[in-house]
Design a protein around this motif. Structure first.
Motif, PDB file in Angstrom:
ATOM      1  N   TYR A 149       0.865  -1.179   0.000  1.00  0.00           N
ATOM      2  CA  TYR A 149       0.000   0.000   0.000  1.00  0.00           C
ATOM      3  C   TYR A 149       0.900   1.226   0.000  1.00  0.00           C
ATOM      4  O   TYR A 149       2.061   1.169   0.378  1.00  0.00           O
ATOM      5  CB  TYR A 149      -0.882  -0.016   1.256  1.00  0.00           C
ATOM      6  N   ARG A 150       0.359   2.345  -0.421  1.00  0.00           N
ATOM      7  CA  ARG A 150       1.133   3.587  -0.389  1.00  0.00           C
ATOM      8  C   ARG A 150       1.350   4.013   1.053  1.00  0.00           C
ATOM      9  O   ARG A 150       0.605   3.627   1.951  1.00  0.00           O
ATOM     10  CB  ARG A 150       0.396   4.654  -1.167  1.00  0.00           C
ATOM     11  N   LYS A 151       2.333   4.902   1.254  1.00  0.00           N
ATOM     12  CA  LYS A 151       2.704   5.248   2.627  1.00  0.00           C
ATOM     13  C   LYS A 151       1.956   6.455   3.160  1.00  0.00           C
ATOM     14  O   LYS A 151       1.667   6.547   4.350  1.00  0.00           O
ATOM     15  CB  LYS A 151       4.210   5.482   2.701  1.00  0.00           C
ATOM     16  N   THR A 152       1.642   7.416   2.298  1.00  0.00           N
ATOM     17  CA  THR A 152       0.975   8.630   2.758  1.00  0.00           C
ATOM     18  C   THR A 152      -0.507   8.551   2.443  1.00  0.00           C
ATOM     19  O   THR A 152      -0.887   8.183   1.334  1.00  0.00           O
ATOM     20  CB  THR A 152       1.578   9.866   2.053  1.00  0.00           C
ATOM     21  N   GLY A 153      -1.331   8.895   3.423  1.00  0.00           N
ATOM     22  CA  GLY A 153      -2.780   8.872   3.218  1.00  0.00           C
ATOM     23  C   GLY A 153      -3.330  10.247   2.961  1.00  0.00           C
ATOM     24  O   GLY A 153      -2.664  11.259   3.172  1.00  0.00           O
ATOM     25  N   GLY A 154      -4.564  10.277   2.480  1.00  0.00           N
ATOM     26  CA  GLY A 154      -5.275  11.541   2.312  1.00  0.00           C
ATOM     27  C   GLY A 154      -5.310  12.028   0.882  1.00  0.00           C
ATOM     28  O   GLY A 154      -5.983  13.002   0.571  1.00  0.00           O
ATOM     29  N   LEU A 155      -4.592  11.339  -0.006  1.00  0.00           N
ATOM     30  CA  LEU A 155      -4.526  11.802  -1.394  1.00  0.00           C
ATOM     31  C   LEU A 155      -5.855  11.611  -2.116  1.00  0.00           C
ATOM     32  O   LEU A 155      -6.688  10.796  -1.724  1.00  0.00           O
ATOM     33  CB  LEU A 155      -3.426  11.026  -2.124  1.00  0.00           C
ATOM     34  N   GLN A 156      -6.026  12.386  -3.184  1.00  0.00           N
ATOM     35  CA  GLN A 156      -7.289  12.387  -3.937  1.00  0.00           C
ATOM     36  C   GLN A 156      -7.503  11.064  -4.678  1.00  0.00           C
ATOM     37  O   GLN A 156      -8.590  10.523  -4.695  1.00  0.00           O
ATOM     38  CB  GLN A 156      -7.241  13.552  -4.940  1.00  0.00           C
ATOM     39  N   ASP A 157      -6.465  10.573  -5.320  1.00  0.00           N
ATOM     40  CA  ASP A 157      -6.603   9.388  -6.173  1.00  0.00           C
ATOM     41  C   ASP A 157      -5.901   8.193  -5.568  1.00  0.00           C
ATOM     42  O   ASP A 157      -5.076   8.322  -4.679  1.00  0.00           O
ATOM     43  CB  ASP A 157      -5.986   9.660  -7.551  1.00  0.00           C
ATOM     44  N   ILE A 158      -6.204   7.035  -6.121  1.00  0.00           N
ATOM     45  CA  ILE A 158      -5.505   5.832  -5.700  1.00  0.00           C
ATOM     46  C   ILE A 158      -4.857   5.213  -6.923  1.00  0.00           C
ATOM     47  O   ILE A 158      -5.382   5.282  -8.035  1.00  0.00           O
ATOM     48  CB  ILE A 158      -6.459   4.850  -5.001  1.00  0.00           C
ATOM     49  N   LEU A 213      -5.772  -0.342  -6.375  1.00  0.00           N
ATOM     50  CA  LEU A 213      -7.204  -0.566  -6.590  1.00  0.00           C
ATOM     51  C   LEU A 213      -7.446  -1.990  -7.093  1.00  0.00           C
ATOM     52  O   LEU A 213      -8.383  -2.668  -6.665  1.00  0.00           O
ATOM     53  CB  LEU A 213      -7.743   0.469  -7.594  1.00  0.00           C
ATOM     54  N   LEU A 251      -7.403  -4.316  -4.250  1.00  0.00           N
ATOM     55  CA  LEU A 251      -8.634  -4.239  -3.450  1.00  0.00           C
ATOM     56  C   LEU A 251      -9.765  -5.008  -4.136  1.00  0.00           C
ATOM     57  O   LEU A 251     -10.563  -5.686  -3.484  1.00  0.00           O
ATOM     58  CB  LEU A 251      -9.028  -2.770  -3.229  1.00  0.00           C
TER      59      LEU A 251
END
Lengths: 443, 443, 443
Positions: free
Chosen positions: B382-391, B396, B399
């Motif tokens: 998974y990416r390390k920083t959260g809160g971004l607009q896109d994935i 995805l 998931l």
């Protein structure tokens, strides 16, 4: 039936639809003057005229008979009715138009003020020249219908009103024409007969039903047909109530009304969308090359409401032209002999016969050479030169019939999947059957 | 297979599709001059050339063999044919184009009037410069094909016609390339080989099938593949008739034809819409980002007709470019080396390989952490920083795989529901499998 | 329940939705300044403020607790944070906006070069005036968020950074409001509480959930309701993990977030399209007469991801306004008190109450007079004059209820098929029930 004795009915042959439309129109002209209602002399006379055309069995249901949740009302008859102004002029006269009197009006003979009269008047502001058609079957009152312009011009202080009607212990009348075919599986055609001088609603239905009954009687039929002429609502409920033993044989049906105006054909689906009647009618309309409309089932409209009630739940749709309530002349004096035309009647008749042809001839075959295509060429059923861009429709139809004749598809299903008319598929099947490539599936 | 020993095939790796398209085009150039028909030397020579490229097993079916409802016809061979005018000029010459002679023409050597000749001529008024392609396999006759303009200019009173052909007790030839994988479940690829000098129909099919066979042979495969080169109709019927024991293993298939023109890819559905092959091909096309067309099944076209016959009923669709009959050059001399281009061949090959990759790698997993999402972050997925607009698409995809890996969805179903390419889903599943989050479902 | 003791809930009565919207906005203003995260004082204080409004049961899940595949992290608290330039000016100050600090930043107190600082900064080039919201819950680091313009203007060689935060063995907090009705079947409402000073995402959700809980508590209810306030992802996973015994009663649910902006309502379907919650919400939206959007389920978004995981698989959709990630202010300082307005909150609340009303009152009846239509007129449920063009909606609704009350259709199904609002159908059913025409089906 089996492969040996299977025979097509004569149905697929050409029929003089234009003549049927003209005959239907001529019959409308005869029926137009009569004052029909849910009971009474005009309705009974209408059935009498129909019975001169076809083999009609008329039943009378006595006043007071319990029919499901309803009770057959007293029989209503009317002889005369008018409104007179202070100078003694008959300004509204039943004898000029039977629409002038609210159907089932009580007798009245009195003089009243303009205001009191007005509370008994009905008119249509949007169409100030037309007389509306109104009824009050179960709420005892009286009333007159007149053009809005005339209503506005009423200026006397008092008016005399006179209605010579009566209610009596009598009966409700309906007629039935049963045309027997090889199989007892039957198609139900229902048309309502309670409307007075209104042509599209529903002399068109009465008249087309009569022509169809005549036509069917002249055919060699695989299936049976029942054509019911009865008042709307209380009539269909009475018929259903008194004929419950017949319902099991009904495999499909149509309510026939508003069938002679200039609008496109409209099909209102039966309660269970995708039912047999829905598939037959939509197939006819979709392969007709003409514009048409469809409506989903709703529990409002004409007698499909009764056939669709949860305890009855028959696969009965409604094939009409412009739906009731959707043309301005609906239930007014403008629904007259000009609104309906022989060519529209013919067009409706054609669609009905196409549907009835499907019902009569639809059946299932099995391809006897199911491994790869059979060699049509050696049987003279294929073209001789190969490599061409297009294929003839008649060959394509044969390929469809062969491909789908696997027990799961009847001819109607093949027509639907191939988007070819049922008749094209029927002809292809007949050629293949004659060539020994198909076997008929016993039902 | 189980979770421990499950392995992806090497299929997902990149492949040199452009090279395959160029190779396919070069092979078309080699095959173009031969005069193929449903039997005879040209067809046999074509199979011979294919067998120099891939491991091909050629079968001969003797004249007179009963194949389902058909009989293998006499073998036809032709050496020369022409029409000579009164001055002795060969105005139509088979040696200039094998399309000039109607396939399966009888031998003839006579002089006849212009009118009598004309009844044996074929041309296309709409395309006056092109020679049409015509056949008469089962109706013994002879004929010449020529441009409409030339036909119109015929002015001599008499012509000499000469066709040096013969019919003999011989055989019909077809070739088969079988590529064995881990599982005996197989994919059928069928291409027809009976057309003479016509590039799109169907040297494109023959040549792409050859490249695909070559490509598949170089891969480590989970599933098996059968590639059949046979004449249209009588050829596929012969093959089906003689290989009925093989049909049970066929889980999906495609008829490969008209595959090299500039049109978009077109998929014609198999007989039972929504079959496995339909889902695979439509998934490839829908996630390709390119325009494409679809056709519902119909029992006309190429050899899908035979695979779709009710006794065979295999899930075989047809993936082509512009469908047969739908481009003006179809079955004319204009279907030549200019109509087909390497880049279109490459585009078709790409789509086929994508479909074959699905067939080879599609399988089902179970999510081993099905309660809530597993924590991908602690596994580095998974990416390390959260809160971004896109994935990111790759996250995805993971998931989706986790969400739908509940036994009911194979990877193809996940690709369809997520609208992500099968390869994206396949890669995501591979990462999750490596991370121990998925278990492979035994089949 | 049976026909005798069946009672409607009081739900259908009018409710002061505009007031609820205003109250919701006022509560957002109170909650806005707090610095929430997935754990810590701000989140706990938020639950404390909610519990002053409704009956809230707050649970603490200790650091280190295993919740499915996850572990509850250490509790994070922050007191102060800033960046100082060489002149000693606090150029970034947590006290001015809690978005300035990456959530879960480690404590730091050092001086570093502009370049080193920059690797810890976050900004949005496309929106140079806005502060982004960023988190790093599971990857220990620190960072500051600031407007792009400010970031570009940084020109000192060195900066002092200071974050006074700590991690400790503490707990994650969630709150639950359970409102008991007649039946233990329950509706789950979930809203996430972990976002700091962001109004639409998700103070709108917290505040609307609070108003709905208050409203439901004032009603006589047929069904039960559970409203969960918890951090996103780790919070919903913790709740699911610790309340598995409650899941069986959940018959439908919604994730409530991004619910106060000016966009149309958007419904994201549950994992199994066509589920009960999907049918309820789409019915409300489709009969609302307002624009709305729908999204198919995808495993990305908010906590519906967890409810939709294959081991949980609850019918939980998400009813929001503009979806997360789809409006420019998403996860930035521009998601402030101006983005959200009382009227949008009211509009969302109205839709939620309409959905909850369906859930509470949906039930199934049987028509006791199923043969033909029952005579509504004699029960005062039909109009008195016949022949009119149109029919009143209230009568049509009764006809629909009668027609479809055959055990197979609940009131929601009737509303969907008739395209009339659930309330119209519910009122019609109530009148028919009072008139003795319907019997309630025991469940």
């Amino acid at each position: 039936m089996n492969g040996v004795d299977f025979k097509w009915s004569g149905f697929i042959s050409e029929y003089p639809v234009n003549d049927l439309g003209s005959d239907a129109y001529a019959f409308i002209e005869i029926l137009y003057p009569l004052c029909r209602s849910i009971t009474g002399a005009g309705t009974r006379q209408t059935l009498q005229l129909v019975s001169q055309e076809i083999d009609l069995n008329v039943s009378e249901v006595a006043t007071g008979t319990q029919v499901f949740d309803w009770t057959v009302p007293e029989e209503w008859n009317i002889r005369d009715a008018y409104v007179e102004d202070m100078a003694g002029n008959k300004i509204i006269d039943f004898k000029l138009s039977n629409l002038h009197v609210v159907s089932y009006s009580m007798p009245v003979d009195e003089t009243l003020s303009k205001e009191d009269l007005d509370s008994h008047l009905h008119s249509i502001p949007e169409h100030p020249e037309w007389i509306p058609y109104r009824t009050s079957y179960y709420n005892k009152t009286w009333g007159f219908c007149l053009p809005e312009n005339q209503r506005k011009s009423l200026s006397d202080e008092q008016y005399k009103v006179y209605i010579d009607s009566d209610f009596k212990q009598g009966s409700l009348s309906y007629g039935e024409c049963y045309i027997k075919g090889e199989s007892k599986e039957e198609f139900l055609l229902f048309t309502h007969i309670c409307h007075p001088s209104l042509c599209n609603d529903n002399l068109s239905g009465i008249s087309i039903a009569t022509q169809l009954a005549k036509y069917l009687s002249s055919q060699k039929l695989n299936k049976s047909y029942r054509i019911v002429f009865a008042p709307a609502t209380i009539g269909s409920i009475s018929w259903l109530s008194q004929n419950q033993d017949k319902l099991l044989n009904i495999k499909a049906g149509l309510v026939l009304a508003v069938a002679g105006d200039s609008g496109s054909l409209t099909y209102k689906r039966s309660r269970n969308a995708g039912s047999y009647i829905d598939r037959m009618v939509l197939n006819v309309l979709e392969t007709s090359g003409k514009e048409f409309n469809t409506l989903d089932f709703s529990p409002y409209g004409y007698d499909e409401r009764q056939f669709a009630s949860p305890g009855i739940n028959l696969p009965v749709g409604s094939l009409m032209r412009t739906p009731n309530g959707c043309y301005p002349e609906y239930h007014t004096s403008a629904d007259n002999l000009d609104l309906v035309k022989p060519e529209y009647l013919s067009d409706t008749i054609q669609a009905y016969i196409d549907v009835l042809n499907i019902f009569d001839n639809n059946t299932t075959f099995i391809n006897l050479q199911p491994y790869g295509e059979p060699q049509l060429g050696k049987r003279g059923l294929y073209r001789k030169t190969g490599g061409l861009q297009d294929i003839e429709e008649s060959i394509l139809a044969k390929l469809w019939v062969l491909n789908l004749s696997d027990k799961d598809n009847d001819l109607l299903a093949i027509s639907i999947k191939s988007k070819m008319t049922f008749k094209t598929i029927q002809c292809a099947a007949e050629e293949l059957f004659q060539a020994g490539l198909l076997e008929h599936v016993k039902e």
